[in-house]
Design an enzyme around this catalytic site. Sequence first.
Site, short mmCIF file in Angstrom:
data_model
loop_
_atom_site.label_atom_id
_atom_site.label_comp_id
_atom_site.label_asym_id
_atom_site.label_seq_id
_atom_site.Cartn_x
_atom_site.Cartn_y
_atom_site.Cartn_z
N HIS A 1 0.86 -1.14 -0.17
CA HIS A 1 -0.07 -0.05 -0.04
C HIS A 1 0.70 1.18 -0.24
O HIS A 1 0.48 2.22 -0.80
CB HIS A 1 -0.79 0.16 1.26
CG HIS A 1 -1.74 1.19 1.39
ND1 HIS A 1 -3.00 1.41 1.09
CD2 HIS A 1 -1.38 2.55 2.14
CE1 HIS A 1 -3.33 2.51 1.27
NE2 HIS A 1 -2.54 3.42 1.98
N GLU A 2 1.70 1.19 0.92
CA GLU A 2 2.71 2.60 0.94
C GLU A 2 3.51 2.79 -0.33
O GLU A 2 3.71 3.92 -0.69
CB GLU A 2 3.58 2.54 2.06
CG GLU A 2 2.96 2.19 3.52
CD GLU A 2 2.04 3.42 3.73
OE1 GLU A 2 2.18 4.50 3.25
OE2 GLU A 2 0.86 3.29 4.60
N HIS B 1 1.74 4.47 -3.16
CA HIS B 1 1.67 5.72 -3.18
C HIS B 1 2.64 6.48 -3.90
O HIS B 1 2.53 7.58 -4.58
CB HIS B 1 1.44 6.35 -1.74
CG HIS B 1 0.28 6.20 -0.90
ND1 HIS B 1 -0.87 6.72 -1.61
CD2 HIS B 1 0.11 5.88 0.28
CE1 HIS B 1 -2.04 6.35 -0.45
NE2 HIS B 1 -1.45 5.90 0.49
N GLU C 1 -6.19 6.74 -1.67
CA GLU C 1 -5.96 5.73 -0.87
C GLU C 1 -6.51 4.42 -1.18
O GLU C 1 -5.88 3.38 -1.13
CB GLU C 1 -6.71 6.10 0.59
CG GLU C 1 -6.12 7.15 1.36
CD GLU C 1 -4.67 6.76 1.94
OE1 GLU C 1 -4.29 5.80 1.92
OE2 GLU C 1 -3.90 7.61 2.25
#
Length: 278
Positions: free
Chosen positions: A146-147, A150, A207
């Site tokens: 997820h990070e 970004h 997100e």
Amino acid sequence: MKGFWKTALGLLVARPLIAIAIAAAVVGLLLLRSHRQKTPVTHRAQHVELTDQQQMQLGSQQYAKTLREDRARIVSSGPDYAQVQRVARRIEAVAARDKPRFVWKVTLLRKKEANAYCLPGGKIVVYTGILPLVGNNAGLATVLGHEVAHATAEHAAERIEREHLTRVAASIIAGGVAVTPAQYVHVVALLGVGGEAASLRFSRSQESEADHIGLVYMARAGYDPRLAVGFWGRMLRASKGKQPPEFASDHPSDEHRIARIKGWLPEAERAYRPAPSS
Ligand SMILES: [Zn+2]
């Protein structure tokens, strides 16, 4: 002769202005023509002004500052360190296919908050406080996927652009010309650092996109994407009533998030190649 001195004096008087003009030109040069591109995995057309190189510079500056400030908290040995390095390396290898110019690196900091983030350009920070919650390697891969998403989807650069702060970001890269402390703080908040400025961080759609890309990344890295569903459930229960960490922030509803993740599972499962050891 009189004319010469007058000109020379004029130049001296004008020097601060010349300096500003040169600085402005440097900033201008750093801002290459914005280009159209597509996000990895989701293939969303996006428009980003900051180049890969600029994002790396911005992220590296912030990373260096964080490591300076938290030097005493850096974990550089032991089982937690080994686990974070091992899982991060596999996620980074997947992310590097989409962003080969980024320089990926992870640092584990001894902090009690359950948090992790990836700066533009590939520098990752993980707090030890997240490790009891992730539970296993697949959980950690879910967070890191997820990070890192970004960063590969250039979400911070998109937000900087949307808030008309590209010039401020470029001047930070150039060496701090024409930046007020407030503008600096604003850009740093948009980089997605720390927990102080949660409201300034990524949008809900970013997100959600990071969830989607991250799920596919963990699968590509050899972690079973179905384990992400249980992880998010645990995470969201654990963060109820508290300041949500980066990866759990700004979501309309936990149930919707899980439902969307389940919707992306078939795509992630197609990308999944079990690794010999996880
Ligand atoms: Zn996020």
